[in-house]
Design a protein around this motif. Structure first.
Motif, short mmCIF file in Angstrom:
data_model
loop_
_atom_site.label_atom_id
_atom_site.label_comp_id
_atom_site.label_asym_id
_atom_site.label_seq_id
_atom_site.Cartn_x
_atom_site.Cartn_y
_atom_site.Cartn_z
N GLY A 669 -6.23 2.50 5.35
CA GLY A 669 -5.43 2.87 4.19
C GLY A 669 -6.23 3.11 2.93
N THR A 716 1.43 7.33 9.96
CA THR A 716 0.92 6.03 10.42
C THR A 716 1.14 5.88 11.92
OG1 THR A 716 2.95 4.72 10.20
CG2 THR A 716 1.65 5.10 8.20
N ILE A 722 4.05 8.68 4.84
CA ILE A 722 3.85 8.19 3.47
C ILE A 722 3.33 9.34 2.64
CG2 ILE A 722 2.65 6.51 2.03
CD1 ILE A 722 2.34 4.77 4.55
N VAL A 742 -2.59 2.25 1.07
CA VAL A 742 -1.59 1.75 2.02
C VAL A 742 -2.00 0.33 2.39
CG1 VAL A 742 -0.53 2.02 4.28
CG2 VAL A 742 -1.15 4.05 2.96
N LYS A 791 6.82 1.73 -0.11
CA LYS A 791 5.37 1.80 0.09
C LYS A 791 4.96 2.06 1.54
CE LYS A 791 4.73 -3.25 0.36
NZ LYS A 791 4.03 -4.37 -0.31
N TYR A 792 5.87 1.93 2.49
CA TYR A 792 5.54 2.25 3.87
C TYR A 792 6.21 3.53 4.34
CZ TYR A 792 3.43 -2.33 3.95
OH TYR A 792 2.63 -3.40 3.68
#
Length: 859
Positions: A669, A716, A722, A742, A791-792
């Motif tokens: 991340g 991801t 994201i 991340v 945030k995910y």
């Protein structure tokens, strides 16, 4: 038991050879090799004939089958040859006869065959029971004077007949008709040459036996094929005529004919030597059928009694000269021909140039004419002696008649005449065998004239035998006579230089759009737009998915990069055209690849422009920029190195069209933004420099160019998208770790597996995107990547069933490279404004992490 069997075998067999097998085979094969070299496959330098050809011509001559006599059945000739001289199959004899009669194989045919003797289309001759044959005039010149003890004779296979070991050969047949054959360890390939030129060269050699190779070769311009055509390569001809080995190019004779306004046809009137015309026409037509040349309408063989004619009709506006050059390059309209002038000289095979061949021929002619002169001299002397007796007889004719009438028999008559007038036995024999009607017109003047002619002939024959200069003049006169009777104009045109043909196959391909798909498991497919639109589903293997899907031109080129740092250069038109629901072609069937090699990126290129860069990045953070033009190659039969990798490193990302920034993203991340000018340019086979610092437990997953105003999306492993902004990433210098964007959970973390730039144009046009998981590919538009701040990111598929693999976003109209002219000045960052991950020591050495991720709520 074994010993008993051996004893029985020993008693049964009359002779047992107790010798190692290798010795037996070696000895037998050596004898067999010697036989096929000397007496089957290679021509004799003196008459240019193989034994079977020589035997056929000699047998036909013995049968009295001259060029002006009636034809006889070929079966009878083959039987005569087989029964008396050549104890092999009749088919091999007949095949040799047929070849010697074919005017498209022999420049000067030696047999005149009546009936179907095959064709240049590869048709075989009619059976020997249907065809008839006789000697040609040229064959008679090879056999001339064979009855005058000019050449040695040997017993045939059963010692019942005699056959010649060589023919007198009144012209250098080995060069005029050439030869072709394969034996044990030797092969020969001698092309035909013009008889007039060869005779001129022979005469020049007779005049000066020290003549240079260059001067001798100036008489022989090059090969003269019975099928005509154009020969290119003067240097190859010179080399071949000097050494016996050389390479030339044979090209068909063609012209371009106007059919209608703005429409032309290519007409072929002569084809290369020993080429099958029907197969040539078929191969040209297959280019049309296979759509390798779109501009050919029709290919027709219009050959008739007037001559050869192959017509290739073109579409309106087609470039006839370009298509003709392509045909030269891609078909047998142009072939290479290799001289291999191997012949038997003094019972041994040698590869020689023209000079040794002509010397062998001239030495043979000297021997032939010497032998003939001796034969004729003996005959002339005998006749002169008889004429002297006849002249003497005329003066005492009445008395001789009385003596003969009184004699009891022929022997008594001879004896009485010899005693009375002193005649020799030969003269007395001629007198007593003289027919009565001859007595009525026996003219003393005619006999005296004949005696004078014989005396003159004897003097001339003695001069030939005693003076080599006279001997050479006789050879020259006979060569000139052969030239007058058999010579013909040159059929093949000689051109000094070999024309270099460079064809860009793309010029033959129509600029037509197709659909290209490349899957993560390495399958590539090209489908027409119609097939794509008609197919409801795409053909894929289980758990496979597209990582590249785009409508592009047939004229584009795919650069398919693999994890081993290689790239595969694939012109789109070279990919097999398939239906969209077919699986496609595995990349390993296009070029060989390693078992561990997998596709990581596909880039399509229309023109290899020097102003465009490619960004290549590896798992360990090494990066480089390379000019797109460096990836253009002309040979692409194997994978080509695109980046040199260090041990335990892999190529993970390739991006095109340079912009101001380079963004690097890691699995854990972390993101690093630095200026494009900071990254050096290297060649396609070089390694890179450290672009992003990578921790031991981390790896780079993607690096791409971006504008300041761009967004980017990350996929991801758990199938979340994201989205982030380039402008929110602080500009660093390269070789930094970057900042974490991340935050990963301790259990089941959101590792980044792929990322892509998302520009304002792409968002505005809502372009297509491929979202590939370990199980399948989702075709979505970029608007589906929008989500409320989390945030995910946004969950795109069920992470319990499949995992994230690759994201691909279709380019938009702003994909124009930015030329980076110079490296900008070093930027000093304000620590307050810089978004960095910092570590601060608080109470009892506890560490807390400050990050912009703290602005978001947990999921």
């Amino acid at each position: 038991m074994a010993s008993k069997n051996i004893k029985k075998i020993t008693e049964y067999l009359e002779k047992i050879v107790n010798e190692p097998l290798e010795h037996i085979v070696s000895e037998r094969f050596a004898r067999y090799s010697k036989y096929i070299i000397q007496d089957r496959a290679l021509p004799d330098a003196r008459d240019g004939l193989k034994p079977v050809q020589r035997r056929i011509l000699f047998a036909m001559n013995e049968l009295g089958m001259q060029h002006n006599k009636p034809y006889k059945k070929s079966a009878r000739i083959a039987g005569e040859v087989m029964g008396k001289y050549h104890p092999h199959g009749d088919s091999s004899i007949y095949d040799a006869m047929v070849r010697m009669s074919q005017d498209f194989k022999m420049l000067v045919p030696l047999i005149d065959m009546h009936g179907n003797n095959g064709s240049i289309d590869g048709d075989s001759a009619a059976a020997m029971r249907y065809t008839e044959a006789r000697l040609s005039l040229a064959a008679e010149y090879l056999l001339k004077d064979i009855d005058k003890k000019t050449v040695p004779f040997v017993p045939n296979f059963d010692d019942e007949e005699l056959e010649p070991t060589v023919l007198p050969s009144k012209f250098p047949n080995i060069l005029v008709n050439g030869s072709k054959g394969i034996s044990a360890g030797y092969a020969t390939n001698i092309p035909p040459h013009n008889l007039n030129e060869v005779v001129n060269a022979t005469i020049a050699f007779l005049d000066d036996e020290e003549i240079s190779d260059s001067k001798l070769i100036s008489y022989i311009k090059g090969p003269d094929f019975p099928t005509g055509g154009i020969v290119q390569g003067k240097e190859g001809i010179k080399e071949a005529l000097k050494t016996g080995s050389g390479k030339i190019i044979i090209r068909a004779r063609t012209f371009i004919e106007e059919m209608a306004r703005n429409q032309e046809r290519i007409v072929i009137t002569e084809i290369p030597y020993e080429l099958n015309k029907a197969e040539l026409v078929r191969s040209i037509d297959m280019l049309r059928v296979d759509k390798k040349i779109d501009d050919i309408l029709e290919v027709r063989d219009e050959t008739d009694q007037q001559g050869m004619r192959i017509a290739i009709e073109l579409k309106k506006g087609a470039d006839a000269n370009f298509i003709l050059n392509y045909l030269y390059k891609s078909t047998d309209l142009q072939i290479s021909y290799n001289y291999n002038m191997t012949a038997i000289l003094n019972r041994r095979p040698y590869q020689v140039g023209v000079k040794p061949l002509l010397k062998a021929y001239i030495d043979h002619q000297k021997e032939v004419i010497t032998n003939r002169s001796n034969f004729e001299l003996d005959k002339a002397k005998k006749r002169e002696h008889i004429v002297e007796g006849l002249i003497k007889m005329v003066s005492v004719l009445e008395e001789i008649i009385k003596i003969i009438r009184k004699s009891s028999n022929k022997a008594d008559s001879k004896e009485n005449i010899q005693k009375r007038f002193g005649f020799t036995d030969l003269q007395a024999e001629a007198i007593v065998t003289l027919q009565l009607y001859r007595l009525s017109n026996t003219d003393i003047l005619a006999l005296q004239a004949e005696a004078g002619e014989l005396a003159k002939k004897i003097r001339f024959l003695n001069e030939i035998l005693s003076d080599e200069r006279v001997l050479k003049e006789v050879i020259k006169e006979e060569l000139q006579f052969s030239k007058e009777k058999l010579g013909q104009k040159r059929k093949t045109t000689i051109e000094d230089e070999i024309e270099s043909i460079k064809i860009d196959e793309r010029d033959l391909i129509s600029d037509e759009n197709v659909i290209i798909g490349v899957t993560k498991d390495g399958y590539v497919k090209r489908s027409s737009l119609r097939s794509y639109q008609a197919s409801q589903t795409i053909g894929l293997k289980t758990d496979d998915g597209l990582i590249f899907h785009r409508e592009i031109s047939n004229l584009d080129t795919l650069l398919i990069f693999t994890n081993l740092g290689n790239y595969i250069y694939v012109p789109v038109y070279k990919i097999d055209d398939q239906r969209w629901r077919d699986l496609g072609v595995y990349i390993g069937n296009i070029v060989p690849v390693e078992a561990s090699e997998r596709i990581i990126s596909v880039i399509n290129v229309r023109e290899f422009n020097e102003d465009i860069n490619l960004l290549l990045a590896t798992k360990n953070g090494y990066m480089k920029q390379t000019k797109l033009k460096d990836f253009e190659v002309s040979r692409y039969s194997k994978a080509i190195r695109g980046m040199r990798l260090q041990k335990d490193d892999e190529l993970v990302s390739v991006n095109m069209n340079q912009k101001e920034n380079i963004i690097g993203l890691s699995k854990q991340g972390y993101a690093l933004r630095f200026k494009t000018a900071d990254l050096p340019e290297y060649g396609s086979s070089a390694g890179g420099v450290q672009g992003m610092m990578i921790s031991d437990d981390d790896e780079l997953v993607e690096a791409f160019y971006a504008f300041d105003s761009d967004d980017f999306v990350m996929l991801t492993v758990r199938g979340h998208i994201i989205k982030d902004n380039v402008s929110e990433l602080t500009v660093y210098s390269r070789n930094r770790k970057g900042i974490r964007i991340v935050e990963n959970l301790k259990s089941n973390p959101h590792y980044i597996v792929s990322a892509a730039r998302l520009s304002k144009y792409q968002e505005k046009e809502n372009v297509k995107s491929l979202l590939t998981s370990t199980k399948q590919t989702y075709e979505v538009t970029v608007s589906e990547y929008k989500y409320s701040y989390n945030k995910y990111g946004k969950k795109m598929f069920d992470e319990n069933v499949e995992k994230g693999y690759k994201i691909f976003i279709e380019d938009a109209i702003d994909e124009v490279p930015v030329v980076i002219k110079k490296k900008p000045e070093k930027i000093i960052f304000d620590e307050i404004n810089a978004v960095v991950e910092e570590e601060k020591i608080i109470n009892k050495n506890k560490k807390i992490h400050l990050s912009r991720l703290d602005l978001f709520e947990d999921d």
